[in-house]
Write an enzyme that holds these catalytic residues in place. Sequence first.
Site, PDB file in Angstrom:
ATOM      1  N   ALA A   9       0.816  -1.207   0.000  1.00 19.81           N
ATOM      2  CA  ALA A   9       0.000   0.000   0.000  1.00 19.81           C
ATOM      3  C   ALA A   9       0.855   1.264   0.000  1.00 19.81           C
ATOM      4  CB  ALA A   9      -0.932   0.012   1.219  1.00 19.81           C
ATOM      5  N   GLY A  10       2.173   1.102  -0.018  1.00 18.71           N
ATOM      6  CA  GLY A  10       3.065   2.253  -0.017  1.00 18.71           C
ATOM      7  C   GLY A  10       3.250   2.844  -1.402  1.00 18.71           C
ATOM      8  N   ILE A  12       5.934   2.893  -3.639  1.00 22.65           N
ATOM      9  CA  ILE A  12       6.424   1.961  -4.645  1.00 22.65           C
ATOM     10  C   ILE A  12       5.555   0.701  -4.669  1.00 22.65           C
ATOM     11  CG2 ILE A  12       8.375   0.524  -5.356  1.00 22.65           C
ATOM     12  CD1 ILE A  12      10.235   2.634  -4.157  1.00 22.65           C
ATOM     13  N   GLY A  13       5.162   0.222  -3.505  1.00 17.95           N
ATOM     14  CA  GLY A  13       4.374  -1.003  -3.433  1.00 17.95           C
ATOM     15  C   GLY A  13       3.090  -0.930  -4.231  1.00 17.95           C
ATOM     16  N   ASP A  56       1.487  -6.332  10.065  1.00 15.38           N
ATOM     17  CA  ASP A  56       2.896  -5.982  10.134  1.00 15.38           C
ATOM     18  C   ASP A  56       3.743  -7.215   9.841  1.00 15.38           C
ATOM     19  OD1 ASP A  56       5.543  -5.188  11.141  1.00 15.38           O
ATOM     20  OD2 ASP A  56       4.500  -3.539  12.130  1.00 15.38           O
ATOM     21  N   ALA A  78       9.216  -1.541   4.383  1.00 11.59           N
ATOM     22  CA  ALA A  78      10.431  -1.010   5.017  1.00 11.59           C
ATOM     23  C   ALA A  78      10.166   0.401   5.496  1.00 11.59           C
ATOM     24  CB  ALA A  78      11.612  -1.017   4.045  1.00 11.59           C
ATOM     25  N   SER A 120      18.374  -1.094  -2.079  1.00 14.04           N
ATOM     26  CA  SER A 120      18.627   0.336  -2.262  1.00 14.04           C
ATOM     27  C   SER A 120      20.081   0.583  -2.619  1.00 14.04           C
ATOM     28  CB  SER A 120      18.280   1.107  -0.984  1.00 14.04           C
ATOM     29  OG  SER A 120      18.638   2.470  -1.112  1.00 14.04           O
ATOM     30  N   TYR A 180      19.954   3.811   7.977  1.00 15.48           N
ATOM     31  CA  TYR A 180      19.065   3.245   6.968  1.00 15.48           C
ATOM     32  C   TYR A 180      19.842   2.348   6.012  1.00 15.48           C
ATOM     33  CZ  TYR A 180      16.201   3.070   2.733  1.00 15.48           C
ATOM     34  OH  TYR A 180      15.513   2.645   1.621  1.00 15.48           O
TER      35      TYR A 180
END
Length: 351
Positions: A9-10, A12-13, A56, A78, A120, A180
């Site tokens: 739901a993000g 990029i996702g 989660d 993430a 990343s 990160y």
Amino acid sequence: MRILVTGGAGFIGTAVVRALAAAGHDVRVLDALLPAVHPRGAAPELPEGVRFRHGDVRDARAVERELAGVDAVCHQAAMVGLGLDLDDAPAYAGCNDLGTAVLLAAMARAGVRSLVLAGSMVVYGEGRYRCPLHGAVSPGPRLPTDLDAGRFEPPCPRCGAELRPALVAEDEPADPRNVYAATKLAQEHLASAWARACGGRVLTLRYHNVYGPGMPRDTPYAGVASLFRSALARGEAPRVFEDGGQRRDFVHVRDVARANLAALEAVGDRPPGGARAYNTGSGEVRTVGEMARALAAACGGPEPVVTGEYRLGDVRHITADSARLRAELGWRAEEPFAAGTAEFAAAPQRT
């Protein structure tokens, strides 16, 4: 193929889910709806037929339920961005590394052996550099005394000469320079260990600077393009750190989604027990200042302000060589920078 997308739901996702659904895959989404990304606590609209579950990846029971009958996992969940300070370290390690470990353990129990991991470019630290005298070199840590004086370019660690930045390939050594980055590298190591232990297959896509519609607004955990766009939405000038000359590879979110589709359709054919990383960038070198100016022009907003400020955890130059992804998975970036930034400037941000 039935695919579980964590963090689906993000920013990029969501794009990945749309690409997978459009290609005819059966898609499930598990997302914790973290406040930094979803301040209203609501999931975005997903394609018809996509099953969404609020949960989660650190919750083993929630993960186990969603893995039933799944052929592959696309792990996007993430905590992203550089964060505010070291007080964020436990949250990064918990979301990124503990979450990945819980997911991998559940996959091993469920017999799911195919994983595409959202990696990343931050794992490289500073990019690749060449000294006119000493060839390929790795710059040392950036020093506050240099940065305070406006000396932003890293010197050769052997002779102090000015270095020439170059493209980074996947075989460059990792050198994470902030919390990160350290957690993203740990995710890769955990996934590789999982693959060796249970005969799994991992393809990691090391994203470069992803931008496009759907980026969250007004959050310090977003990428620099989102910070610029958020400022312009408020009628403010984008604030550009250092001198704006930082080299980056800005890749459109739809291109990243297509890379995930290609990886998921290929991962099951890879030899068991193996892991392979792919840089995922546009192949075009741009500067942070260029992105700020392009968005300001497209928005009709105020010109960017170059502040000279810096964050010690930032790197000066990092740009990708994505030849491996093109050669092995048949992917290439399709979204032009000018059209992509114009679209992003006109699109609403997630609030």
